[in-house]
Design an enzyme around this catalytic site. Structure first.
Site, PDB file in Angstrom:
ATOM      1  N   PRO A 134       0.842  -1.199   0.000  1.00  0.00           N
ATOM      2  CA  PRO A 134       0.000   0.000   0.000  1.00  0.00           C
ATOM      3  C   PRO A 134       0.875   1.246   0.000  1.00  0.00           C
ATOM      4  O   PRO A 134       1.962   1.253   0.576  1.00  0.00           O
ATOM      5  CB  PRO A 134      -0.791  -0.122   1.301  1.00  0.00           C
ATOM      6  CG  PRO A 134       0.079  -0.949   2.191  1.00  0.00           C
ATOM      7  CD  PRO A 134       0.786  -1.905   1.279  1.00  0.00           C
ATOM      8  N   HIS A 135       0.389   2.274  -0.681  1.00  0.00           N
ATOM      9  CA  HIS A 135       1.171   3.507  -0.750  1.00  0.00           C
ATOM     10  C   HIS A 135       0.254   4.663  -1.092  1.00  0.00           C
ATOM     11  O   HIS A 135      -0.786   4.480  -1.723  1.00  0.00           O
ATOM     12  CB  HIS A 135       2.295   3.393  -1.786  1.00  0.00           C
ATOM     13  CG  HIS A 135       1.834   2.972  -3.140  1.00  0.00           C
ATOM     14  ND1 HIS A 135       1.529   3.867  -4.130  1.00  0.00           N
ATOM     15  CD2 HIS A 135       1.607   1.744  -3.662  1.00  0.00           C
ATOM     16  CE1 HIS A 135       1.154   3.211  -5.215  1.00  0.00           C
ATOM     17  NE2 HIS A 135       1.187   1.914  -4.958  1.00  0.00           N
ATOM     18  N   ALA A 136       0.660   5.839  -0.636  1.00  0.00           N
ATOM     19  CA  ALA A 136      -0.119   7.043  -0.947  1.00  0.00           C
ATOM     20  C   ALA A 136       0.729   8.273  -0.722  1.00  0.00           C
ATOM     21  O   ALA A 136       1.602   8.291   0.152  1.00  0.00           O
ATOM     22  CB  ALA A 136      -1.373   7.120  -0.083  1.00  0.00           C
TER      23      ALA A 136
END
Length: 155
Positions: free
Chosen positions: A67-69
């Site tokens: 996950p990444h943002a």
């Protein structure tokens, strides 16, 4: 990769992650980022990660959740790592099954270049089984963080 702080640190690593699902795993890792002062607004950051996950699941082959943002709540590009307790993988939408490792990339909203640099560096390493195995067998959080810093950041 980041001038203000190392990409990761032992306090950002959970070598015994127990999570009901990907949202729970993400929240636990994001909490570590917030506790370390790398995320200023936990709920804002989680909303940004959730929005990114809704575009496309970030499970990758080899038992990895990535996950990444980019988020206005992130103060410095960071990586929180969770090693899921043996046998309790978390479904991250990868075609080959649940994730044993979760690597949460957090980047400032204006840090697109650095965000992509970290994502690419991790992706290049994660395709190699020996690297994944080293993360899965690291004896503790400090050792795991050290592997990431050495192998991904060249430190």
């Amino acid at each position: 990769m980041t001038d203000d702080a190392d990409l990761t640190a032992p306090e950002l690593v959970d070598v015994d992650l127990r999570a009901a699902d990907r949202a729970d795993a993400t929240r636990q890792l994001a909490r570590r980022l917030a506790d370390a002062g790398r995320v200023s607004d936990l709920e804002r950051f989680l909303a940004d990660v959730t929005a990114r996950e809704e575009q496309m699941a970030t499970g990758v082959p080899g038992g990895i959740g990535l996950p990444h943002a980019r988020s206005s709540a992130v103060t410095v590009t960071s990586l929180a790592v969770g090693r899921v307790v043996s046998g309790e993988g978390v479904d991250w939408g990868a075609p080959d099954g649940p994730a044993n490792l979760v690597l949460l990339i957090a980047a400032p909203a204006d840090g697109e270049g650095e965000h992509l640099q970290v994502l690419a560096a991790l992706a290049r390493k994660l395709v190699h089984a020996p690297f994944r195995a080293s993360l899965l067998t690291a004896p503790d959080a400090a050792a795991l963080a050290g592997i990431v810093l050495r192998e991904v950041c060249g430190r």
